[in-house]
Design an enzyme around this catalytic site. Structure first.
Site, PDB file in Angstrom:
ATOM      1  N   GLY A 128      30.353  13.976  67.883  1.00  0.00           N
ATOM      2  CA  GLY A 128      30.431  14.153  66.439  1.00  0.00           C
ATOM      3  C   GLY A 128      29.898  15.481  65.951  1.00  0.00           C
ATOM      4  N   ASP A 148      15.678   8.998  73.086  1.00  0.00           N
ATOM      5  CA  ASP A 148      15.740   7.934  72.087  1.00  0.00           C
ATOM      6  C   ASP A 148      14.933   8.425  70.895  1.00  0.00           C
ATOM      7  OD1 ASP A 148      15.481   5.722  70.453  1.00  0.00           O
ATOM      8  OD2 ASP A 148      14.596   4.420  71.986  1.00  0.00           O
ATOM      9  N   TYR A 176      21.995   2.006  55.250  1.00  0.00           N
ATOM     10  CA  TYR A 176      22.366   3.388  55.571  1.00  0.00           C
ATOM     11  C   TYR A 176      21.988   4.331  54.428  1.00  0.00           C
ATOM     12  CZ  TYR A 176      25.230   7.370  57.008  1.00  0.00           C
ATOM     13  OH  TYR A 176      25.665   8.618  57.369  1.00  0.00           O
ATOM     14  N   LYS A 206      19.226   7.388  54.634  1.00  0.00           N
ATOM     15  CA  LYS A 206      19.600   8.778  54.394  1.00  0.00           C
ATOM     16  C   LYS A 206      18.901   9.343  53.155  1.00  0.00           C
ATOM     17  CE  LYS A 206      22.268   9.459  57.938  1.00  0.00           C
ATOM     18  NZ  LYS A 206      21.900  10.453  58.971  1.00  0.00           N
ATOM     19  N   ILE A 228      33.500  12.387  57.436  1.00  0.00           N
ATOM     20  CA  ILE A 228      33.834  13.345  58.493  1.00  0.00           C
ATOM     21  C   ILE A 228      34.464  12.560  59.642  1.00  0.00           C
ATOM     22  CG2 ILE A 228      32.966  15.152  60.008  1.00  0.00           C
ATOM     23  CD1 ILE A 228      32.545  15.771  57.048  1.00  0.00           C
ATOM     24  N   THR A 280      34.509  11.527  62.729  1.00  0.00           N
ATOM     25  CA  THR A 280      33.679  11.400  63.919  1.00  0.00           C
ATOM     26  C   THR A 280      33.609   9.923  64.297  1.00  0.00           C
ATOM     27  OG1 THR A 280      31.613  11.003  62.710  1.00  0.00           O
ATOM     28  CG2 THR A 280      32.241  13.317  63.082  1.00  0.00           C
ATOM     29  N   PRO A 281      33.047   9.598  65.468  1.00  0.00           N
ATOM     30  CA  PRO A 281      32.897   8.186  65.835  1.00  0.00           C
ATOM     31  C   PRO A 281      32.117   7.374  64.799  1.00  0.00           C
ATOM     32  CG  PRO A 281      32.585   9.561  67.764  1.00  0.00           C
ATOM     33  CD  PRO A 281      32.701  10.506  66.590  1.00  0.00           C
TER      34      PRO A 281
END
Length: 252
Positions: free
Chosen positions: A17, A60, A152, A156, A187, A189-190
């Protein structure tokens, strides 16, 4: 001259990503890059593609012990550290009425705790190198809410405010460390796949995401990488504590 000539960078989430796109561009711009990720196979493959300018470190981000191990490894390999990009993150939509506490804790552990641990370790390492730059990858959903994304968005939002606090501390202490956040929109990405999966088909999901952005399309990871490289370069020497959307006008 390349924008990052001689810089030494650590990128979390660097195997795919936005992180992978940033690693590629940083190497093109003259940096040496440590690709830090849990995806060993992808990370080692990318490091191999990038040649002597890149190494892979298994990390991690939610583990304090892992940070205490990896940062000294990178410092030893490169002779110091000038740039940290906290790009690792997870995103699984779950509205408040169906989200579990385990889902909340996992999201916060990676997205918020991981960036806190990264910033703390990064500030220490960058101070030893005489300064540098940190970029934290937040999200447009850290600037505005969305019903399916409470965990999420909260994580963020935490990244957004953490970035400001780190920027102010470093500036006031005259440590020559800048800290900024970028806020990508949709975006390709995965990470965007769970959002796309909310629609009947992937094509429809991408169309829905694109329609929410005034530019009428989803973004590419290279477009975010370009902003990150600018923020870590000397061209952004007076930029710190900023929140920069890379979102096709989503937050305008």
């Amino acid at each position: 001259m390349s924008r990052l000539e001689g810089k030494r960078a650590l990128i979390t989430g660097g195997a795919s990503g936005i992180g992978a796109a940033t690693a590629r561009l940083m190497v093109e711009e003259g940096a040496r890059v440590a690709i830090a990720d849990l995806q060993r196979e992808r990370g080692e493959k990318l490091a191999s593609e990038l040649g002597d300018a890149a190494i892979f470190c298994e990390l991690d981000v939610a583990s304090e012990e892992a940070w205490e191990r990896v940062v000294p490894e990178v410092e030893a390999a490169f002779g110091g550290l000038d740039v940290l990009v906290n790009a690792a993150g997870i995103s699984v939509p779950a509205p408040i009425d169906t989200a579990t506490f385990d889902h909340w804790k996992q999201t916060m552990s990676v997205n918020a705790d991981g960036v806190f641990l990264g910033c703390r370790a990064g500030v220490e390492a960058l101070r030893k190198s005489g300064g540098g730059a940190i970029v934290n990858v937040s999200s447009t959903l850290g600037l505005r809410g969305g019903a399916p994304f409470p965990a999420y968005s909260a994580s963020k939002g935490a990244v957004r405010m953490l970035t400001r606090c780190v920027a102010i501390r470093c500036a006031e202490e005259k440590w020559n460390i800048r800290c900024n956040s970028v806020h990508p929109g949709a975006i390709e990405t995965p990470m965007v796949e769970p959002y796309v999966g909310l629609a009947p088909t992937r094509e429809k999901g991408l169309q829905i995401l694109a329609s929410a952005h005034p530019m009428g399309r989803v973004g590419q990871p290279e477009e975010v990488a370009n902003m990150i490289v600018f923020l870590t370069s000397d061209a952004a020497s007076y930029v710190t504590g900023a929140e920069i959307p890379v979102d096709g006008g989503f937050c305008a």
